[in-house]
Design an enzyme around this catalytic site. Structure first.
Site, PDB file in Angstrom:
ATOM      1  N   ARG A 180      -1.811   2.459  -0.392  1.00 50.37           N
ATOM      2  CA  ARG A 180      -0.940   1.399   0.122  1.00 50.37           C
ATOM      3  C   ARG A 180      -1.153   1.196   1.621  1.00 50.37           C
ATOM      4  NH1 ARG A 180       4.325   3.641  -1.181  1.00 50.37           N
ATOM      5  NH2 ARG A 180       3.171   5.494  -1.799  1.00 50.37           N
ATOM      6  N   HIS A 225       7.055  11.376  -5.454  1.00 52.47           N
ATOM      7  CA  HIS A 225       6.065  10.483  -4.838  1.00 52.47           C
ATOM      8  C   HIS A 225       6.012   9.229  -5.690  1.00 52.47           C
ATOM      9  CE1 HIS A 225       2.362   8.905  -3.216  1.00 52.47           C
ATOM     10  NE2 HIS A 225       2.320   9.873  -2.319  1.00 52.47           N
TER      11      HIS A 225
END
Lengths: 240, 555
Positions: free
Chosen positions: B346, B326
């Site tokens: 994000r 990740h």
């Protein structure tokens, strides 16, 4: 003290931390000062079977009762989230044998009657705020219990949302309420019955049932890599 | 609190923020997306999977001769925990229609659907029910529900994200079942984030071309897992849950069917025999193998037990060469090293920026590409920020979220993240987070078809333990979806099939055969698997445990 500067396990690499004394289940160990209670126990030599879960504060498996030096108060926290202090005493409570009645969510009404029937003890809340004070998530536990008593399920659901069901509140409650199980019932009632439902989801589920996308899906499944790749590159991207 | 020496870099992030905010608000592309060729190059040069020692050939079993992740090869080229000769398989402790191994999301969904389809079942789990990566997922679950979206677009996104290696029938199942899964969860009482009209709030995720990410604040996995666990516990008459009892080998019968398992009681150290007409492996992934020494976002129990069980019995693996890192794991403060910083940060507009405060990659490239770009920024380009313990990371500019969507957005939509950092006196509404890629997901696993069947009769796999759904790279929000879609499918199929199964005599001959194959391949090792728990005991401690006995990592 065997050595005063050491490195710990792969899980929590610390380079040059100072060692401090902590009492694990009453027994003194020297551990690096920047470890959490969980990694300090591992550092001390414990192999955890119970009392370790996600190790990121999401699962409630690692309830620890502790007392700081020169303090009479028993505090509680998550072993994976609480950094050790010099001379602290810690003990793990990895299981809460709390009441969890069974129910059929389809048969319930989203009202105070469901809560009164399944968790009648909620009505005995003394408003002592012990639950709120002890919650490691800083949830306003007593406020959601009071919301439940008033039958305000929306408020109960909202205030309790971040609960990780560690069970510390139930262990502290003088009225024997199982706050976290009751709150989950409240959230389920809210999610199923009370939250407003828009039309999109139902419509899409119907379309799929009617086979609207089946032909397109078969084409995509048969497409070779090159075709798929081209169609992928040609996608329009919705802007943020 | 960040150390003083980082202040200068933090100031730069603040200085560039207004200009970045302006572009983000304009609706223009904030950074160019990479072409397929650029993606390939950055992956090849910087993704950990492409390092020379990442893969090695496995010398036994169904995938013999194939190159797979080295740590997994080690795990599979290991001895059984048990000696088959010690077991009297006529003494059965539990007899059941369906056995679910694993108490996470896939296991719970499978149990509920198996029950609905008339089975009585046992759920055996190594730790507590709900102790699983399912509980920890933060950002969301994908489902093509909005009018501008469709399962076909979701299919294309998932296929492309997985570099076109996914099994088409599995991606079809994933994307086609998705809206129905949301409907099912809603009906069970999961509280999803909704807009004032009651439609779901949806966000973009890395590699998705539509806003398709449904969330429950940033406790999405927990919100779902809590409800599934509660529902399983509402049916104690049909679903018997056995906790702290990992499966250590599958059982087979003399007709070659999988027929249950051997459980090991972690506390009393007894073995118990479960005979089952259908067996579902839902044991999750492998983050706790700490592949290439990476920190991990994964649960304590994520040690790939199911892979070992299935492989030893003869099932085959798919895409066991692709590890998902990740892009945004915490790298500071030290105490939360490796922790997941949800992609939703994000999705809400947070941007990765380097030590100069510059945005250096489109924030939502597929995870492997984003990961490789972060590593490039921190290594070749030397634009990372060093931590006091010598780690390195890039900033994830979270205050930008508040600037874009208004004050209070973070505390409303990212309460878990806010709380996580607040514990260490970092206010992410005002200061960015420091992040570096962390070991996150097992892209491959035991190969299944769209009914969750394996090549072994009687054995089903669902969730992270399975392989083929995500090709070599999973997109955000497709794993929570995966365990629901395939958990449900496995439960249905296992229950229906169990009605007709006639079991023969139980056997552990497959374990004997596997041991023989190890020997014939010249593999001499003291390794034992499944390992069940990661090994965090210090060597210094071990050297003083003079009467302790270790079986693999277990004391």
């Amino acid at each position: 003290m065997r050595r005063d500067r050491v490195s710990s396990s792969k899980e929590n690499e610390t380079t040059q931390a100072k060692l401090i004394p902590v009492y694990i289940m009453g027994k003194r160990y020297q551990v690096p000062e920047d470890l959490t209670i969980m990694t300090a126990m591992e550092y001390a030599g414990y192999q955890l079977k119970r009392g370790a879960g996600c190790r990121e504060g999401f699962c409630g498996a690692c309830v620890t009762v502790y007392r700081s030096a020169d303090d009479y108060k028993l505090k509680a926290g998550l072993a994976c989230q609480t950094v050790v202090e010099p001379e602290m005493y810690v003990a793990q409570i990895p299981f809460t044998p709390a009441n969890k009645p069974t129910y059929d969510i389809k048969e319930l009404q989203p009202s105070i009657s469901a809560i009164q029937t399944i968790y009648p003890e909620v009505m005995r809340c003394l408003s002592c705020n012990s639950c709120t004070k002890v919650c490691p998530q800083n949830i306003e536990v007593m406020d959601y219990i009071q919301a439940a008593v008033r039958g305000d399920i929306a408020k109960l659901a909202d205030l309790s949302f971040d609960c990780i069901m560690c069970g510390i509140c139930a262990m502290r409650c003088p009225a024997e309420i199982v706050q976290y199980n009751m709150a989950l019932l409240g959230r389920r009632l809210y999610g199923k019955y009370l939250s407003k439902k828009g039309p999109y989801l139902e419509k899409r589920v119907e379309e799929i049932k009617e086979g609207k996308y089946e032909q397109g899906m078969q084409e995509l499944m048969r497409a070779d890599r090159e075709t798929l790749s081209r169609r992928y590159d040609e996608r329009d991207i919705e802007s943020g | 609190m960040y150390p003083d020496y980082m202040r200068e870099s933090l100031k730069k992030v603040e200085r560039t923020r207004p200009a970045r905010l302006k572009i983000a608000r304009s609706g223009e592309k904030i950074f160019p997306l990479m072409s397929a060729k650029e993606r390939e190059e950055v992956l090849k040069d910087f993704h950990p999977d492409y390092k020379p020692d990442s893969l090695r050939e496995i010398r036994v079993g169904a995938n013999k001769g194939e190159k797979i992740t080295s740590e997994v090869a080690n795990l599979l080229e290991s001895h059984s925990r048990i000696n088959p000769d010690d077991f009297d398989l006529s003494r059965i402790d539990y007899d059941t229609d369906v056995l679910v191994i694993g108490g996470g999301g896939a296991g719970a969904a499978a149990a509920l659907l198996a029950r609905e389809n008339g089975a009585r079942l046992i759920m055996a789990t190594k730790l507590r029910m709900g102790d699983a990566n399912s509980m920890m997922s933060q950002g969301g679950i994908q489902a093509a529900v909005n009018p501008n979206d469709s399962p076909l677009i979701h299919y294309l996104d998932a296929m492309g994200g997985g570099h076109f290696d996914s099994k088409p029938e599995l991606v079809r199942a994933l994307t086609r079942d998705a809206p129905g899964v949301i409907r099912w969860l809603e009906d069970l009482g999961v509280m999803f984030d909704r807009d004032p009209d009651g439609n779901m709030v949806t966000k973009l995720g890395g590699g998705t071309s539509r806003k398709r990410m449904h969330s429950a604040r940033d406790y999405t996995g927990a919100a779902i897992m809590r409800v599934l666990r509660d529902e399983v516990r509402n049916h104690p008459e049909d679903i018997q849950v056995i906790e702290f009892s990992p499966a250590v080998e599958l059982l087979m019968d003399d007709k070659g069917q999988v027929a249950g398992t051997l459980l090991y009681n972690l506390e009393t150290e007894e073995y118990e025999i479960v005979r089952a007409k259908s067996t579902i492996i839902a044991t999750g992934g492998y983050g706790r193998l700490h592949i290439k020494d990476f920190a991990t976002t994964n649960h304590y129990g994520a040690t790939a037990d199911g892979l070992v069980l299935g492989y030893r019995a003869g099932a085959n693996l798919l895409y066991m060469d692709a590890v998902q890192y990740h892009p945004t794991g915490a790298v500071y403060p030290e105490q939360i090293m490796g922790f997941l910083i949800t992609e939703k940060v994000r999705g809400l507009g947070g941007q990765p920026v380097n030590k100069h405060g510059q945005l250096f990659v489109f924030p939502l490239e597929p995870r492997d590409v984003e990961t490789a770009s972060f590593i490039r920024e921190c290594t070749e380009r030397d634009n990372g920020i060093k931590t006091p313990t010598g780690k390195v990371g890039v900033w994830l500019d979270s205050p930008l979220i508040e600037a874009i969507s208004g004050e209070g957005t973070i505390r409303r939509d990212l309460p878990a993240m806010y709380r996580q950092y607040d514990r260490f006196e970092i206010d992410i509404t005002r200061e960015p987070m420091l992040v570096f890629p962390t070991l996150h997901y097992q892209n491959g696993g035991l190969e299944i078809n769209d009914k969750c069947e394996t090549k072994l009769r009687g054995l089903y796999v669902a969730g992270e333990a399975s392989g083929g759904v995500h090709g070599r790279n999973r997109l955000m929000g497709n794993s929570v979806l995966d365990y629901n879609v395939f958990g449900r499918r496995a439960g249905i199929r296992a229950a229906v099939a169990a009605r007709k199964v006639k079991l023969g005599k139980l056997t552990l001959d497959h374990v004997r055969r596997y041991e023989k194959a190890l020997k014939e391949a010249g593999i001499r090792t003291s390794r034992i698997s499944p390992i069940l728990l990661p090994d965090y005991t210090r060597p210094e401690t071990k050297s003083r445990q003079l009467t302790a006995h270790y079986e693999g990592t277990l004391r």
